[in-house]
Each structure stands twice: as structure tokens, then as C-alpha cells.
Scaffold this motif. Structure first.
Motif, PDB file in Angstrom:
ATOM      1  N   TRP A  30       5.330 -24.991 -36.819  1.00  0.00           N
ATOM      2  CA  TRP A  30       3.950 -24.901 -36.327  1.00  0.00           C
ATOM      3  C   TRP A  30       3.231 -26.229 -36.534  1.00  0.00           C
ATOM      4  O   TRP A  30       2.536 -26.723 -35.644  1.00  0.00           O
ATOM      5  CB  TRP A  30       3.193 -23.796 -37.060  1.00  0.00           C
ATOM      6  CG  TRP A  30       3.625 -22.414 -36.729  1.00  0.00           C
ATOM      7  CD1 TRP A  30       4.207 -21.980 -35.571  1.00  0.00           C
ATOM      8  CD2 TRP A  30       3.513 -21.261 -37.573  1.00  0.00           C
ATOM      9  NE1 TRP A  30       4.464 -20.631 -35.644  1.00  0.00           N
ATOM     10  CE2 TRP A  30       4.056 -20.166 -36.846  1.00  0.00           C
ATOM     11  CE3 TRP A  30       3.018 -21.040 -38.855  1.00  0.00           C
ATOM     12  CZ2 TRP A  30       4.101 -18.875 -37.381  1.00  0.00           C
ATOM     13  CZ3 TRP A  30       3.067 -19.759 -39.383  1.00  0.00           C
ATOM     14  CH2 TRP A  30       3.600 -18.691 -38.653  1.00  0.00           C
ATOM     15  N   TYR A  34       1.702 -28.796 -33.777  1.00  0.00           N
ATOM     16  CA  TYR A  34       0.281 -29.159 -33.824  1.00  0.00           C
ATOM     17  C   TYR A  34       0.104 -30.677 -33.863  1.00  0.00           C
ATOM     18  O   TYR A  34      -0.681 -31.247 -33.089  1.00  0.00           O
ATOM     19  CB  TYR A  34      -0.371 -28.517 -35.046  1.00  0.00           C
ATOM     20  CG  TYR A  34      -1.730 -29.103 -35.374  1.00  0.00           C
ATOM     21  CD1 TYR A  34      -2.839 -28.827 -34.576  1.00  0.00           C
ATOM     22  CD2 TYR A  34      -1.895 -29.966 -36.462  1.00  0.00           C
ATOM     23  CE1 TYR A  34      -4.070 -29.385 -34.858  1.00  0.00           C
ATOM     24  CE2 TYR A  34      -3.125 -30.525 -36.748  1.00  0.00           C
ATOM     25  CZ  TYR A  34      -4.208 -30.233 -35.941  1.00  0.00           C
ATOM     26  OH  TYR A  34      -5.433 -30.787 -36.217  1.00  0.00           O
ATOM     27  N   ARG A  45      -4.968 -26.630 -26.922  1.00  0.00           N
ATOM     28  CA  ARG A  45      -3.720 -26.161 -27.513  1.00  0.00           C
ATOM     29  C   ARG A  45      -2.645 -26.149 -26.433  1.00  0.00           C
ATOM     30  O   ARG A  45      -2.833 -25.575 -25.357  1.00  0.00           O
ATOM     31  CB  ARG A  45      -3.904 -24.757 -28.092  1.00  0.00           C
ATOM     32  CG  ARG A  45      -4.879 -24.737 -29.264  1.00  0.00           C
ATOM     33  CD  ARG A  45      -5.129 -23.328 -29.749  1.00  0.00           C
ATOM     34  NE  ARG A  45      -6.151 -23.322 -30.789  1.00  0.00           N
ATOM     35  CZ  ARG A  45      -6.683 -22.233 -31.308  1.00  0.00           C
ATOM     36  NH1 ARG A  45      -6.286 -21.043 -30.870  1.00  0.00           N
ATOM     37  NH2 ARG A  45      -7.588 -22.314 -32.241  1.00  0.00           N
ATOM     38  N   THR A  62       2.438 -15.069 -34.083  1.00  0.00           N
ATOM     39  CA  THR A  62       1.599 -16.179 -34.550  1.00  0.00           C
ATOM     40  C   THR A  62       1.772 -17.402 -33.662  1.00  0.00           C
ATOM     41  O   THR A  62       0.807 -18.127 -33.388  1.00  0.00           O
ATOM     42  CB  THR A  62       1.927 -16.516 -36.009  1.00  0.00           C
ATOM     43  OG1 THR A  62       1.763 -15.344 -36.809  1.00  0.00           O
ATOM     44  CG2 THR A  62       1.002 -17.607 -36.533  1.00  0.00           C
ATOM     45  N   LEU A  66      -1.407 -19.276 -31.936  1.00  0.00           N
ATOM     46  CA  LEU A  66      -1.719 -20.683 -32.199  1.00  0.00           C
ATOM     47  C   LEU A  66      -1.721 -21.546 -30.938  1.00  0.00           C
ATOM     48  O   LEU A  66      -2.431 -22.551 -30.872  1.00  0.00           O
ATOM     49  CB  LEU A  66      -0.719 -21.272 -33.198  1.00  0.00           C
ATOM     50  CG  LEU A  66      -0.738 -20.710 -34.626  1.00  0.00           C
ATOM     51  CD1 LEU A  66       0.369 -21.360 -35.455  1.00  0.00           C
ATOM     52  CD2 LEU A  66      -2.093 -20.949 -35.280  1.00  0.00           C
ATOM     53  N   ILE A 133      -5.366 -22.684 -37.582  1.00  0.00           N
ATOM     54  CA  ILE A 133      -4.819 -21.356 -37.849  1.00  0.00           C
ATOM     55  C   ILE A 133      -5.953 -20.349 -38.001  1.00  0.00           C
ATOM     56  O   ILE A 133      -5.923 -19.260 -37.409  1.00  0.00           O
ATOM     57  CB  ILE A 133      -3.936 -21.384 -39.117  1.00  0.00           C
ATOM     58  CG1 ILE A 133      -2.685 -22.224 -38.874  1.00  0.00           C
ATOM     59  CG2 ILE A 133      -3.558 -19.962 -39.543  1.00  0.00           C
ATOM     60  CD1 ILE A 133      -1.838 -22.443 -40.107  1.00  0.00           C
ATOM     61  N   SER A 136      -7.584 -19.590 -34.708  1.00  0.00           N
ATOM     62  CA  SER A 136      -6.722 -18.802 -33.835  1.00  0.00           C
ATOM     63  C   SER A 136      -6.854 -17.311 -34.097  1.00  0.00           C
ATOM     64  O   SER A 136      -6.632 -16.489 -33.209  1.00  0.00           O
ATOM     65  CB  SER A 136      -5.258 -19.225 -34.018  1.00  0.00           C
ATOM     66  OG  SER A 136      -5.075 -20.576 -33.650  1.00  0.00           O
ATOM     67  N   SER A 237      -4.510 -22.915 -45.266  1.00  0.00           N
ATOM     68  CA  SER A 237      -5.744 -22.338 -44.727  1.00  0.00           C
ATOM     69  C   SER A 237      -6.766 -22.036 -45.810  1.00  0.00           C
ATOM     70  O   SER A 237      -7.794 -21.409 -45.536  1.00  0.00           O
ATOM     71  CB  SER A 237      -5.423 -21.033 -43.962  1.00  0.00           C
ATOM     72  OG  SER A 237      -4.559 -21.285 -42.881  1.00  0.00           O
TER      73      SER A 237
END
Length: 296
Positions: A30, A34, A45, A62, A66, A133, A136, A237
Motif C-alpha cells: 500500500w 501511495y 488516487r 482495503t 485506498l 488511510i 479512505s 494512522s
């Protein structure tokens, strides 16, 4: 030109997943996707195409949250041309993984702070990733712990169930904290008798929670405590003032979460065990010392 040729006009990241069912390694994928989108300067995104041969897992939900869209190259029925294709680096080529073998002398800061006070020894990239995150899943970003929550401070105990290891590890059942339930029960008893601050002990059974519930538990925590394990990757996060206390088995002395805390600018503490058994008085003493730094 083939009459069945399909053109994909929008910028698309081509992703090869690594250990696709493991949360920590999926976090590295991820993060790689990103960062690739930020380095290329994509305004939104990106769309993704998985070019590996892996099957679908629960973590796909997920991926979909994202990023803008998700497709599998193996499901294309004919030839495909991309107007703008970006190869996402492998997840284990990111700092989240390479910190195991290389020294990366960098500390975390908030993006607004770096805009006002540029410092090439500090980064906001991991904090921005954590904000992505949260956004999202519909959580606010740029929120800080500025005062004691009216309901008290949440101490999140990230639980880790024993699991059957990957076949390459001989398929044995692995445990990072052999007396986890004893530690949790001792913490629960300590919290019930704590008079200085209102403390809520949160039972972080992440294996039984949706990703959104996991992220909510992390962002609402003042302190995150747990054995070394993939669930702690969620500290990307965490809020800026969150404190991390990691319990480390002698067999799993790896710097993953200390480095993530460093790159997030979080306060980090560790309890290093001889084996996998934790002394409950030691854990409570360390947590008690941490709680004294919070406003009650």
C-alpha cells in the motif's frame, strides 16, 4: 492492430503484491503504491492493476478503499495498452522493509510544520500515508490530541492470536507473547484500580474486526501496547501524540515498529523479553510511567 485491443486512458499503477495475505507486507505494498503516485505527481488516487498471479483475499477491500479502482491483469480477455502506466516498486523495496538491513536516519514531522520549517532530516510522507488511510474510511485528518478526552484516555492492547506459520517456516504454531491473556487481565485489573486518570482499556482483537474498526481503534488511542506483530503496523494512522509500547520476544527483535514510530514522530518504548513470557508487574510499571505524562 488487433480488433480486440483495449486502451486504458487513465494513469494506472501496475502492482506486484508480496506476501499478499499478510497485513504487514500488504502495508508495504500500500505504501509503495501511495509513494509511487506522489512521486509521479498523480492528482488523485490512482487506478491499480495487479500483475501478479495471487488470488483475492480479505485485504482486497482495503485496496479498493485506498485507490480509485482495482483490476487483475490475469482477468483481461485480450490485449491491453495503457496510455500512462507506472510500475509500482515492490513493497519490500520500501523503507518500511529496508529498515531491517539499512540505517535510514530520518525522523517524522507533520507536513504543515515542514512547510513552515523545511528540514531535510525530517519527513511527513508516512504521516501523509496514514492520513490517506483515515480519509479512505471517512475519518478526519489533521486532528491532534490537544486535551484530555472527556471519556478518558484509551489504552489499546493490540491482541495477537497464535497462528499457523507460512509453510516456509515449517508450518509451526507461532506465539510472540505466550502469556498474552495474563497480561491483558493484569492490565484490566490495574485500570479498574487506577485513580489518577480515567483510562479505558480497549481489547484490540484485530483479527475479528473490520479494517475500518481497526483504524478507528488506533486513532482513538492515547497509548498503543502490544506484542511485536503485524497489527502494530496500524500505528501509521495514529495521532501525533500517541505513545507506542511494544513487547518484543527474544526471537522477534526487529526494528519495524520502532522505525515506523520514528518516521511518524511518535514516542516509542519497548519491553525486551527473554523468551516470549512477559512479567505483568514490568508491563504495568512501564505503562504507569507513560500515563503520568498525560493530562488527567
Amino acid at each position: 492492430m488487433s480488433p480486440n485491443l483495449q486502451w486504458i486512458e487513465e494513469p494506472t499503477l501496475l502492482v506486484t503484491r508480496f506476501e499478499y495475505a499478510n497485513l504487514f507486507h500488504t502495508f508495504t505494498d500500500w505504501y509503495s503504491a501511495y509513494v509511487a503516485s506522489r512521486v509521479i505527481g498523480l492528482p488523485n488516487r490512482p487506478h491499480l492493476v495487479f500483475v501478479d498471479g495471487h488470488c483475492m483475499t480479505s485485504l482486497e477491500e482495503t485496496w479498493k478503499a485506498l485507490f480509485s479502482s482495482l483490476r487483475y491483469a490475469k482477468n483481461f480477455s485480450g490485449p491491453v495498452c495503457f496510455r500512462h502506466a507506472i510500475l509500482s516498486p515492490l513493497g519490500y523495496e520500501t523503507p518500511l522493509f529496508k529498515g531491517l538491513s539499512e540505517t535510514i536516519n530520518c525522523h517524522g514531522a507533520l507536513a504543515p510544520d515542514l512547510w513552515q520549517h523545511p528540514d531535510d532530516q525530517k519527513t511527513a510522507r508516512l504521516s501523509e500515508f496514514g492520513e490517506m488511510i483515515k480519509a479512505s474510511f471517512g475519518f478526519p485528518v489533521h486532528r491532534h490530541h490537544t486535551e484530555k478526552p472527556s471519556s478518558g484516555h484509551n489504552v489499546l492492547f493490540v491482541r495477537r492470536e497464535d497462528y499457523l506459520a507460512h509453510p516456509r517456516h515449517h508450518g509451526k504454531v507461532e506465539s510472540r507473547l505466550s502469556n498474552e491473556q495474563e497480561v491483558f487481565d493484569a492490565l484490566k485489573n490495574w485500570v479498574s484500580n487506577h485513580k489518577e486518570c480515567k483510562i479505558n482499556l480497549v481489547n484490540g482483537l484485530f483479527a475479528h474486526m473490520s479494517m475500518k474498526e481497526q483504524v478507528r481503534a488506533i486513532q482513538d488511542a492515547s497509548v498503543i501496547i502490544g506484542a511485536h506483530g503485524a497489527g502494530l503496523t496500524h500505528i501509521v494512522s495514529a495521532m501525533p501524540k500517541t505513545v507506542v509500547l511494544e513487547i518484543i520476544s527474544s526471537e522477534y527483535k526487529r526494528p519495524h515498529f520502532e522505525l515506523i514510530a520514528q518516521w511518524k514522530g511518535l514516542e516509542y518504548h519497548a519491553i525486551n523479553l527473554e523468551g516470549s513470557f512477559a512479567s505483568t508487574p514490568v508491563v504495568i510499571d512501564r505503562l504507569n510511567g507513560i500515563m503520568k505524562s498525560f493530562r488527567c
